[in-house]
Design a protein around this motif. Structure first.
Motif, short mmCIF file in Angstrom:
data_model
loop_
_atom_site.label_atom_id
_atom_site.label_comp_id
_atom_site.label_asym_id
_atom_site.label_seq_id
_atom_site.Cartn_x
_atom_site.Cartn_y
_atom_site.Cartn_z
N ILE A 146 0.71 -1.09 0.00
CA ILE A 146 0.02 -0.16 0.18
C ILE A 146 0.80 0.99 -0.07
O ILE A 146 0.66 2.05 -0.77
CB ILE A 146 -0.84 -0.04 1.17
CG1 ILE A 146 -1.96 -1.23 1.05
CG2 ILE A 146 -1.62 1.40 1.48
CD1 ILE A 146 -2.94 -1.34 2.10
N TYR A 147 1.91 1.06 0.76
CA TYR A 147 2.81 2.46 0.58
C TYR A 147 3.53 2.55 -0.71
O TYR A 147 3.61 3.73 -1.15
CB TYR A 147 4.06 2.08 1.89
CG TYR A 147 5.21 3.08 1.54
CD1 TYR A 147 4.90 4.41 2.22
CD2 TYR A 147 6.30 2.73 0.86
CE1 TYR A 147 6.01 5.38 1.97
CE2 TYR A 147 7.46 3.62 0.89
CZ TYR A 147 7.26 4.87 1.11
OH TYR A 147 8.00 5.92 0.88
N CYS A 148 3.93 1.52 -1.35
CA CYS A 148 4.36 1.67 -2.55
C CYS A 148 3.36 2.14 -3.88
O CYS A 148 3.48 2.96 -4.58
CB CYS A 148 4.88 0.26 -3.18
SG CYS A 148 6.28 -0.20 -2.35
N LEU A 149 1.99 1.78 -3.59
CA LEU A 149 0.95 2.26 -4.24
C LEU A 149 0.81 3.83 -4.10
O LEU A 149 0.59 4.52 -5.01
CB LEU A 149 -0.33 1.41 -4.09
CG LEU A 149 -0.57 0.32 -4.62
CD1 LEU A 149 -1.57 -0.83 -3.90
CD2 LEU A 149 -0.52 0.05 -6.23
N VAL A 150 0.66 4.24 -2.74
CA VAL A 150 0.54 5.63 -2.52
C VAL A 150 1.84 6.39 -2.87
O VAL A 150 1.45 7.58 -3.70
CB VAL A 150 0.45 5.81 -0.91
CG1 VAL A 150 0.67 7.16 -0.59
CG2 VAL A 150 -0.68 5.18 -0.45
N MET A 151 3.17 5.88 -2.87
CA MET A 151 3.98 6.69 -3.62
C MET A 151 4.03 6.49 -5.19
O MET A 151 4.33 7.56 -5.74
CB MET A 151 5.50 5.99 -3.38
CG MET A 151 5.73 6.08 -1.63
SD MET A 151 5.87 7.75 -1.25
CE MET A 151 7.08 8.47 -1.94
N ASN A 152 3.63 5.66 -5.93
CA ASN A 152 3.37 5.58 -7.24
C ASN A 152 2.34 6.72 -7.61
O ASN A 152 2.47 7.24 -8.55
CB ASN A 152 3.19 4.13 -7.66
CG ASN A 152 4.11 3.38 -7.88
OD1 ASN A 152 5.47 3.87 -7.56
ND2 ASN A 152 4.05 2.04 -8.15
#
Length: 168
Positions: A146-152
């Motif tokens: 989820i953190y990676c999705l937010v950063m993307n």
């Protein structure tokens, strides 16, 4: 009438590089971590899908016996696996073809958070009193995804230039 000559160079390679703003020592623009986050997300999707489709018994053993029917839990995990594959394919298509990627990535942050909350109410509340450490690790991997999705989503405008590939 003017006729161009092929034996006369109008602009040297150095001048063309200066005009284009490209320098051999220049740092590439954009988000350098984008491809690593995307590859991490792809790895998580593949591993989770394979786990849910081919090894659901490994996940079922982590839940309390008798509270939830094992067949229902297998069915739930199969549906989740196909759901994850479908939304991942749309996300990947949106990234590779630059098909409203900024909007799709924000939408997928919402989907991932909603899926985590739904899993809490549909599955995680039935975890046994002593779940395996792998279950806690898988939940931590979901938070990292989820953190990676937010950063993307936040850096969607800094995604690699087109044409894109998984390795660019």
């Amino acid at each position: 009438m003017y006729k161009s000559r092929t034996d006369h160079i109008l602009v040297t390679h150095e001048e063309l590089a200066a005009l284009n703003g490209t320098d051999g020592n220049a740092v590439p623009c954009g988000d350098q971590g984008f491809k690593y986050r995307l590859l991490f997300l792809l790895t998580v999707v593949v591993v989770q899908t394979l786990r849910l489709l081919f090894y659901p018994h490994a996940a079922v053993t982590q839940f309390q016996a008798g509270v939830m029917d094992e067949a229902s839990l297998h069915h739930y995990m199969t549906i989740r696996a196909f759901f994850v594959m479908a939304i991942s394919a749309i996300y990947l298509f949106s990234y590779l073809k630059d098909w409203y990627f900024e909007k799709v990535s924000i939408l997928y942050v919402g989907i991932a958070i909603t899926a985590l909350v739904m899993d809490y109410f549909n599955a995680y509340i039935y975890l046994s009193d002593q779940p395996a450490p792998t279950t806690a690790a898988l939940i931590a991997v979901r938070f990292l995804a989820i953190y990676c999705l937010v950063m993307n989503a936040l850096r969607a405008r800094e995604a690699p230039d087109m044409p894109r590939s998984l390795w660019s």
